[in-house]
Write a protein that holds these residues in place. Sequence first.
Motif, short mmCIF file in Angstrom:
data_model
loop_
_atom_site.label_atom_id
_atom_site.label_comp_id
_atom_site.label_asym_id
_atom_site.label_seq_id
_atom_site.Cartn_x
_atom_site.Cartn_y
_atom_site.Cartn_z
N ASP A 36 0.59 -0.96 0.18
CA ASP A 36 -0.17 0.19 -0.06
C ASP A 36 0.87 1.24 -0.11
N GLY A 58 1.27 3.70 -2.92
CA GLY A 58 1.22 5.50 -3.00
C GLY A 58 2.28 5.99 -3.50
N VAL A 93 2.72 6.38 -7.57
CA VAL A 93 1.47 7.19 -7.60
C VAL A 93 2.07 8.73 -7.62
N VAL A 119 -1.05 0.39 -13.39
CA VAL A 119 -0.74 -0.78 -12.01
C VAL A 119 -1.02 -1.96 -13.10
N ARG A 176 -7.18 -3.05 -3.20
CA ARG A 176 -6.95 -2.25 -3.76
C ARG A 176 -7.29 -0.57 -4.38
N LEU A 202 -6.72 6.58 -5.39
CA LEU A 202 -6.20 6.17 -6.36
C LEU A 202 -5.92 6.97 -7.65
N THR A 232 -5.57 7.09 -13.39
CA THR A 232 -4.67 5.42 -13.24
C THR A 232 -5.55 4.82 -14.09
N PHE A 246 -5.55 0.27 -14.06
CA PHE A 246 -5.44 -0.38 -12.82
C PHE A 246 -6.11 -1.58 -13.60
N CYS A 271 -10.34 5.14 -9.87
CA CYS A 271 -9.35 4.94 -10.94
C CYS A 271 -10.09 4.03 -12.39
#
Length: 282
Positions: free
Chosen positions: A74, A78, A81, A88, A98, A104, A108, A110, A135
């Motif tokens: 985590d 963080g 990012v 990700v 997550r 996020l 982003t 993911f 995200c």
Amino acid sequence: MTDTTRQEDDSAAVKETSFITAVIRAMENDRPDPYLSDPHAVLLSTPRSRTMAREALAAGGTVGSVIVRGRFGDIALGRAVAEGIGQVVCLAAGSDTRAWRLPLPAGTRFFEIDLPGQLEAKEQLLAPVRDRLTCRRVRLSEDLRSGTWPQRLTAAGYTPDEPAVWIIEGLLPYLRTEHFTRLLDDVAKMSGHGSVLLIDAPHADYFRDPANERFLAFMRARGSAFQLGLEDFGGFLGSRGWQAEAYTLRQLAEGACGWLPAPPGRLCPPHDHHWVARARLA
């Protein structure tokens, strides 16, 4: 046993244990002093996964590696990012939450990859919190041993020339050595400059410690390979092109990682020989 039958047995083992980790995270979240907060894990704690978790813990399984790697990942995610990494990839995403529970940035991407049926089941259970996704999440059903997942990931919008955060948690005990090395090589080929790898693995001592014999027998009976242990995880990652900082749970409990709050002793028992690592592509 044929290679196909062996892969099917290994896949079943991975699927079964995936939601066990959600039960463990839910148990930690309910503590008055949680080291890891995961309020969504309870949604993945089905009657079947709770029964399997009780059986695994009764057989000598530990919670420390699950909880510590979660907090470690985590914080590292963080930071990455915040540095500007916008994609990700979570391999063998299983019960990872997550994308739902971390704040996020909206831009982003993911990507989650796991065996067919695994991520669909998770989505159904997390339907009550679907609005927590900030995200852009992309789901891919794929066996990571197939060798075709990199092409599918690119087709889904992943950009290999840009940096990415790769998350590989709880997978390596279920891979044979040749699959593990090929997976890391594929990840390196798919990683732009500045990419970050967040990964964990058992220490070789886990398999030498008599205290773990009962749990290893428990896992073998369920089709798990559970045989890949490493003496020097940082050195191994370095040999595959990654500059790594790797820690055992004991080292983390002693404060060896300056950016991670030291986990309590209850999460780092003497027989839980486990590595967690953060690495950048060299």
